[in-house]
Design a protein around this motif. Structure first.
Motif: not given
Length: 176
Positions: A125-131
């Motif tokens: 989730a952190a790697s996807l940023g706001s998504l």
């Protein structure tokens, strides 16, 4: 005993009363409605994540702090209710070694895999940023359901369910 490792057949009086059945269905529905709250913990935990990064945590590991806090919030009432029921029903001895070590080891393995899955979700989730919260959580939940259903089918949990229920299971899995 059903013959599986640690599998215990239900007590003869385990058939739910009609009112209890619908209460159980309502609780399951409520659980489904409240399940996304875990994602809200992650979404609104950004200040805590930023503090963890400032304290030296790697940005991909920092969300695990929020996950730990969120999981603890769910674990405390669940564990408390389990202890309450074990005391009220006087069933502690049913889960005591010897003879149940394999069950306890599988339980620890299951807990470790659950924690690792949540940690991987936090990093993803952190790697996807706001998504991450928008796409990551539904995918995470869908994969949990699909994995559980595949393993349930492989372990013959659905044996005797009938073709109609199996079609519903397959349709639900395809929908996910």
């Amino acid at each position: 005993n059903t013959g599986g490792m640690g599998a215990v057949s239900p007590a003869p009086d385990s058939t739910p009363e009609r009112g209890r059945y619908w209460l159980s269905v309502a609780l399951c529905g409520l659980s489904g409605l409240l399940s996304p709250m875990f994602n809200f913990v992650i979404i609104h935990g950004d200040p805590l994540v930023r503090q963890a990064v400032l304290a030296g945590a790697h940005p991909l590991d920092a969300p695990n702090l929020v996950i730990a806090v969120g999981m603890t919030g769910g674990m405390v009432p669940t564990a408390g209710y389990c202890v309450y029921l074990l005391n009220r029903r006087r069933t502690w001895r049913r889960y005591a070694p010897p003879g149940h070590w394999a069950d306890w080891m599988l339980t620890l393995l299951m807990g470790a895999l659950f924690a690792l899955g949540n940690a991987a979700y936090g990093m993803g989730a952190a790697s996807l940023g706001s998504l991450g919260a928008i796409l990551g959580f539904p995918v995470f939940m869908a994969i949990q359901v699909l994995t559980g259903n595949v393993l349930g089918y492989a372990s013959r949990e659905w044996r005797g369910a009938g073709p109609r229920l199996l079609r519903i299971l397959v349709a639900g899995n395809l929908l996910l």
